[in-house]
Design an enzyme around this catalytic site. Structure first.
Site, PDB file in Angstrom:
ATOM      1  N   ILE A  39       0.828  -1.207   0.000  1.00  0.00           N
ATOM      2  CA  ILE A  39       0.000   0.000   0.000  1.00  0.00           C
ATOM      3  C   ILE A  39       0.870   1.268   0.000  1.00  0.00           C
ATOM      4  O   ILE A  39       0.613   2.219  -0.740  1.00  0.00           O
ATOM      5  CB  ILE A  39      -0.943  -0.016   1.227  1.00  0.00           C
ATOM      6  N   SER A  96      -7.451   0.205   9.531  1.00  0.00           N
ATOM      7  CA  SER A  96      -7.874  -1.061   8.898  1.00  0.00           C
ATOM      8  C   SER A  96      -9.348  -1.288   9.223  1.00  0.00           C
ATOM      9  O   SER A  96      -9.819  -0.829  10.284  1.00  0.00           O
ATOM     10  CB  SER A  96      -7.057  -2.211   9.494  1.00  0.00           C
ATOM     11  N   TYR A 123      -3.783  -6.384  17.235  1.00  0.00           N
ATOM     12  CA  TYR A 123      -3.747  -5.576  15.999  1.00  0.00           C
ATOM     13  C   TYR A 123      -5.051  -4.787  15.844  1.00  0.00           C
ATOM     14  O   TYR A 123      -5.033  -3.578  15.574  1.00  0.00           O
ATOM     15  CB  TYR A 123      -3.535  -6.525  14.818  1.00  0.00           C
ATOM     16  N   LYS A 182      -5.496  -0.667  15.597  1.00  0.00           N
ATOM     17  CA  LYS A 182      -6.089   0.039  14.448  1.00  0.00           C
ATOM     18  C   LYS A 182      -7.306   0.861  14.881  1.00  0.00           C
ATOM     19  O   LYS A 182      -7.603   1.900  14.270  1.00  0.00           O
ATOM     20  CB  LYS A 182      -6.439  -0.968  13.340  1.00  0.00           C
ATOM     21  N   THR A 205      -1.663  -7.664  -0.690  1.00  0.00           N
ATOM     22  CA  THR A 205      -0.231  -7.404  -0.459  1.00  0.00           C
ATOM     23  C   THR A 205       0.298  -8.618   0.299  1.00  0.00           C
ATOM     24  O   THR A 205      -0.486  -9.469   0.747  1.00  0.00           O
ATOM     25  CB  THR A 205      -0.021  -6.169   0.438  1.00  0.00           C
TER      26      THR A 205
HETATM   27  N1  LIG Z   1      -3.005  -5.457   3.216  1.00  0.00           N
HETATM   28  C1  LIG Z   1      -4.128  -5.360   3.907  1.00  0.00           C
HETATM   29  O1  LIG Z   1      -5.077  -6.148   3.723  1.00  0.00           O
HETATM   30  C2  LIG Z   1      -4.316  -4.267   4.901  1.00  0.00           C
HETATM   31  C3  LIG Z   1      -3.263  -3.506   5.359  1.00  0.00           C
HETATM   32  N2  LIG Z   1      -3.494  -2.501   6.256  1.00  0.00           N
HETATM   33  C4  LIG Z   1      -2.409  -1.677   6.763  1.00  0.00           C
HETATM   34  O2  LIG Z   1      -1.677  -1.129   5.683  1.00  0.00           O
HETATM   35  C5  LIG Z   1      -0.337  -0.919   6.059  1.00  0.00           C
HETATM   36  C6  LIG Z   1       0.586  -1.474   4.992  1.00  0.00           C
HETATM   37  O3  LIG Z   1       0.338  -2.824   4.813  1.00  0.00           O
HETATM   38  P1  LIG Z   1       0.670  -3.590   3.453  1.00  0.00           P
HETATM   39  O4  LIG Z   1       0.994  -2.646   2.380  1.00  0.00           O
HETATM   40  O5  LIG Z   1      -0.404  -4.578   3.268  1.00  0.00           O
HETATM   41  O6  LIG Z   1       1.988  -4.379   3.895  1.00  0.00           O
HETATM   42  P2  LIG Z   1       3.251  -4.897   3.063  1.00  0.00           P
HETATM   43  O7  LIG Z   1       3.781  -6.032   3.853  1.00  0.00           O
HETATM   44  O8  LIG Z   1       2.938  -5.089   1.630  1.00  0.00           O
HETATM   45  O9  LIG Z   1       4.275  -3.656   3.152  1.00  0.00           O
HETATM   46  C7  LIG Z   1       4.717  -3.214   4.400  1.00  0.00           C
HETATM   47  C8  LIG Z   1       5.727  -2.092   4.203  1.00  0.00           C
HETATM   48  O10 LIG Z   1       6.042  -1.527   5.463  1.00  0.00           O
HETATM   49  C9  LIG Z   1       7.441  -1.675   5.727  1.00  0.00           C
HETATM   50  N3  LIG Z   1       7.554  -1.869   7.180  1.00  0.00           N
HETATM   51  C10 LIG Z   1       7.176  -2.925   7.931  1.00  0.00           C
HETATM   52  N4  LIG Z   1       7.428  -2.701   9.227  1.00  0.00           N
HETATM   53  C11 LIG Z   1       7.968  -1.465   9.313  1.00  0.00           C
HETATM   54  C12 LIG Z   1       8.453  -0.660  10.370  1.00  0.00           C
HETATM   55  N5  LIG Z   1       8.449  -1.097  11.631  1.00  0.00           N
HETATM   56  N6  LIG Z   1       8.932   0.561  10.084  1.00  0.00           N
HETATM   57  C13 LIG Z   1       8.954   1.017   8.827  1.00  0.00           C
HETATM   58  N7  LIG Z   1       8.532   0.300   7.776  1.00  0.00           N
HETATM   59  C14 LIG Z   1       8.045  -0.926   8.018  1.00  0.00           C
HETATM   60  C15 LIG Z   1       7.912  -2.817   4.829  1.00  0.00           C
HETATM   61  O11 LIG Z   1       9.263  -2.748   4.418  1.00  0.00           O
HETATM   62  P3  LIG Z   1      10.510  -3.303   5.307  1.00  0.00           P
HETATM   63  O12 LIG Z   1      10.301  -4.767   5.466  1.00  0.00           O
HETATM   64  O13 LIG Z   1      11.733  -2.941   4.529  1.00  0.00           O
HETATM   65  O14 LIG Z   1      10.434  -2.552   6.597  1.00  0.00           O
HETATM   66  C16 LIG Z   1       7.024  -2.548   3.607  1.00  0.00           C
HETATM   67  O15 LIG Z   1       7.555  -1.504   2.829  1.00  0.00           O
HETATM   68  C17 LIG Z   1      -0.187  -1.520   7.456  1.00  0.00           C
HETATM   69  O16 LIG Z   1      -0.295  -0.485   8.400  1.00  0.00           O
HETATM   70  C18 LIG Z   1      -1.389  -2.452   7.575  1.00  0.00           C
HETATM   71  O17 LIG Z   1      -1.802  -2.587   8.904  1.00  0.00           O
HETATM   72  C19 LIG Z   1      -4.750  -2.208   6.701  1.00  0.00           C
HETATM   73  C20 LIG Z   1      -5.807  -2.932   6.283  1.00  0.00           C
HETATM   74  C21 LIG Z   1      -5.674  -4.031   5.365  1.00  0.00           C
HETATM   75  C1  LIG Z   2     -17.124  -8.978   6.638  1.00  0.00           C
HETATM   76  C2  LIG Z   2     -16.836  -8.873   5.165  1.00  0.00           C
HETATM   77  C3  LIG Z   2     -15.584  -9.137   4.655  1.00  0.00           C
HETATM   78  C4  LIG Z   2     -14.488  -9.536   5.563  1.00  0.00           C
HETATM   79  C5  LIG Z   2     -13.649  -8.697   6.078  1.00  0.00           C
HETATM   80  C6  LIG Z   2     -12.527  -9.077   6.876  1.00  0.00           C
HETATM   81  C7  LIG Z   2     -12.481 -10.388   7.553  1.00  0.00           C
HETATM   82  C8  LIG Z   2     -11.523  -8.223   6.953  1.00  0.00           C
HETATM   83  C9  LIG Z   2     -10.262  -8.431   7.557  1.00  0.00           C
HETATM   84  C10 LIG Z   2      -9.370  -7.469   7.428  1.00  0.00           C
HETATM   85  C11 LIG Z   2      -8.032  -7.495   7.881  1.00  0.00           C
HETATM   86  C12 LIG Z   2      -7.398  -8.692   8.439  1.00  0.00           C
HETATM   87  C13 LIG Z   2      -7.349  -6.342   7.762  1.00  0.00           C
HETATM   88  C14 LIG Z   2      -6.013  -6.120   8.124  1.00  0.00           C
HETATM   89  O1  LIG Z   2      -5.646  -5.006   8.369  1.00  0.00           O
HETATM   90  C15 LIG Z   2     -15.289  -9.091   3.171  1.00  0.00           C
HETATM   91  C16 LIG Z   2     -14.686 -10.404   2.779  1.00  0.00           C
HETATM   92  C17 LIG Z   2     -14.321  -8.000   2.804  1.00  0.00           C
HETATM   93  C18 LIG Z   2     -16.546  -8.899   2.334  1.00  0.00           C
HETATM   94  C19 LIG Z   2     -17.557  -8.040   2.910  1.00  0.00           C
HETATM   95  C20 LIG Z   2     -17.970  -8.459   4.297  1.00  0.00           C
END
Ligand SMILES: NC(=O)C1=CN([C@@H]2O[C@H](COP(=O)(O)OP(=O)(O)OC[C@H]3O[C@@H](n4cnc5c(N)ncnc54)[C@H](OP(=O)(O)O)[C@@H]3O)[C@@H](O)[C@H]2O)C=CC1
Ligand SMILES: CC1=C(/C=C/C(C)=C/C=C/C(C)=C/C=O)C(C)(C)CCC1
Length: 288
Positions: free
Chosen positions: A51, A176, A189, A193, A224
């Site tokens: 992201i 999140s 977690y 959030k 991701t």
């Molecule tokens: N993917 C998802 O479904 C969701 C993600 N999020 C949130 O989005 C954010 C990004 O997630 P996402 O893109 O999926 O993750 P990725 O694993 O794809 O990317 C994570 C990035 O953060 C860096 N990183 C990890 N830990 C640290 C740290 N302590 N300090 C600085 N950089 C760090 C990593 O690089 P490096 O290893 O080099 O540090 C990498 O660039 C998070 O906050 C996550 O909670 C929220 C909802 C859903």
């Molecule tokens: C309820 C629901 C869903 C489930 C969502 C869940 C389980 C989300 C988990 C999110 C996480 C783990 C985020 C990390 O940051 C879907 C499938 C989107 C479809 C619509 C209804």
């Protein structure tokens, strides 16, 4: 360089459509419309993949100079090289957001290379535990709260004096849907959030008198390494998701780019009257 033209009606030229050069002012106005973040500087944590990378790419495409960062130098080098290949304006540095020295170094690097900072986007987040909330050790609690909740506030407190000077500055946090819809086995977690939603609201009112806006995006499941990792590790969840998605969702999981446009918008002048919002980007809405 090719000149830019506009068409003029045939009444002036005797043909259906003729081309005359545009004035320099019109050209630069149109270029600004296409690059709403021109001359701005963005610092983005956790931006070497997923992201954060998609947000960095979009902000840079929209004209900002972007300071990339994450924990590992080789990830920083790789991300910076990829964006530079696209002709984008980026620099990068290592910053583990949980480490005070690294945060200080990130601020110093941004100022040294760019002379100021307009936007802070806090993407870095971790989830070291799949399991019982009450079984979580103090070490786990500290790590999750340090990285996910405390680090955006601590980094912002260092950047604030520099952002204040610029005018039109803003902050975007990344929460999140787990904040609204607690995911079983991710209690620590989920809690972190949910805290971020409160942090964005509190910072928004605290910084409003300074003209600094604070908003938060709330992603659903995004494809991701992190998002898919959470899904596959937890068997019940991966069994449950396709059904839930069919019933409630947009029938797909999100792409990192789904989170990029909204962040660019929030940083742009078009969002200059928007602050304190938590905006869900999840293909469904878990709240009223
Ligand atoms: N993917 C998802 O479904 C969701 C993600 N999020 C949130 O989005 C954010 C990004 O997630 P996402 O893109 O999926 O993750 P990725 O694993 O794809 O990317 C994570 C990035 O953060 C860096 N990183 C990890 N830990 C640290 C740290 N302590 N300090 C600085 N950089 C760090 C990593 O690089 P490096 O290893 O080099 O540090 C990498 O660039 C998070 O906050 C996550 O909670 C929220 C909802 C859903
Ligand atoms: C309820 C629901 C869903 C489930 C969502 C869940 C389980 C989300 C988990 C999110 C996480 C783990 C985020 C990390 O940051 C879907 C499938 C989107 C479809 C619509 C209804």
């Amino acid at each position: 360089m090719a000149a830019m033209f506009r068409s003029v009606p045939q009444v002036f030229r005797g043909s259906r459509c003729a081309l005359v050069p545009l004035s320099a002012r019109t050209i630069s106005k149109r270029a600004d419309e296409r690059r709403p973040l021109a001359d701005k500087v963005a610092v983005i944590t956790g931006s070497t993949k997923g992201i954060g990378f998609a947000i960095a790419q979009r902000l840079a495409q929209n004209g900002a100079h972007v300071v990339i960062s994450s924990r590992k130098q080789q990830n920083v080098d790789h991300a910076v090289a990829m964006l530079k290949e696209e002709g984008l304006s980026v620099t990068g540095t290592v910053c583990h957001v949980g480490k005070a020295k690294d945060r200080q170094h990130l601020v110093a690097t941004a100022l040294e290379h760019s002379g100021g900072v307009d936007f802070l986007v806090c993407v870095a987040g971790v989830n070291p535990l799949v399991g019982s909330t009450l079984g979580a050790s103090e070490q786990i609690w500290d790590k999750v709260l340090d990285v996910n909740v405390k680090s955006p506030a601590l980094l912002l407190s260092r950047l604030l004096p520099h952002m204040e000077k610029r005018g039109g500055s803003c902050v975007v946090l990344v929460s999140s849907v787990a904040a609204y819809l607690p995911v079983p086995t991710l209690g620590v977690y989920n809690t972190s959030k949910t805290a971020l939603l409160g942090l964005s609201k509190s910072l928004a009112i605290e910084l409003a008198p300074k003209g600094i806006r604070v908003n938060c995006i709330v992603p659903g499941i995004i494809k991701t390494d992190f998002g898919l990792g959470l899904g596959v590790r937890e068997k019940t969840m991966s069994n449950m998701l396709p059904d839930l998605n069919k019933i409630y969702g947009l029938q797909r999981f999100g792409e990192p780019e789904d989170c990029a446009g909204i962040v660019s918008f929030l940083c742009s002048p078009d969002a200059s009257y928007i602050t304190g919002e938590n905006i869900i980007v999840a293909g469904f809405s878990p709240r009223l």
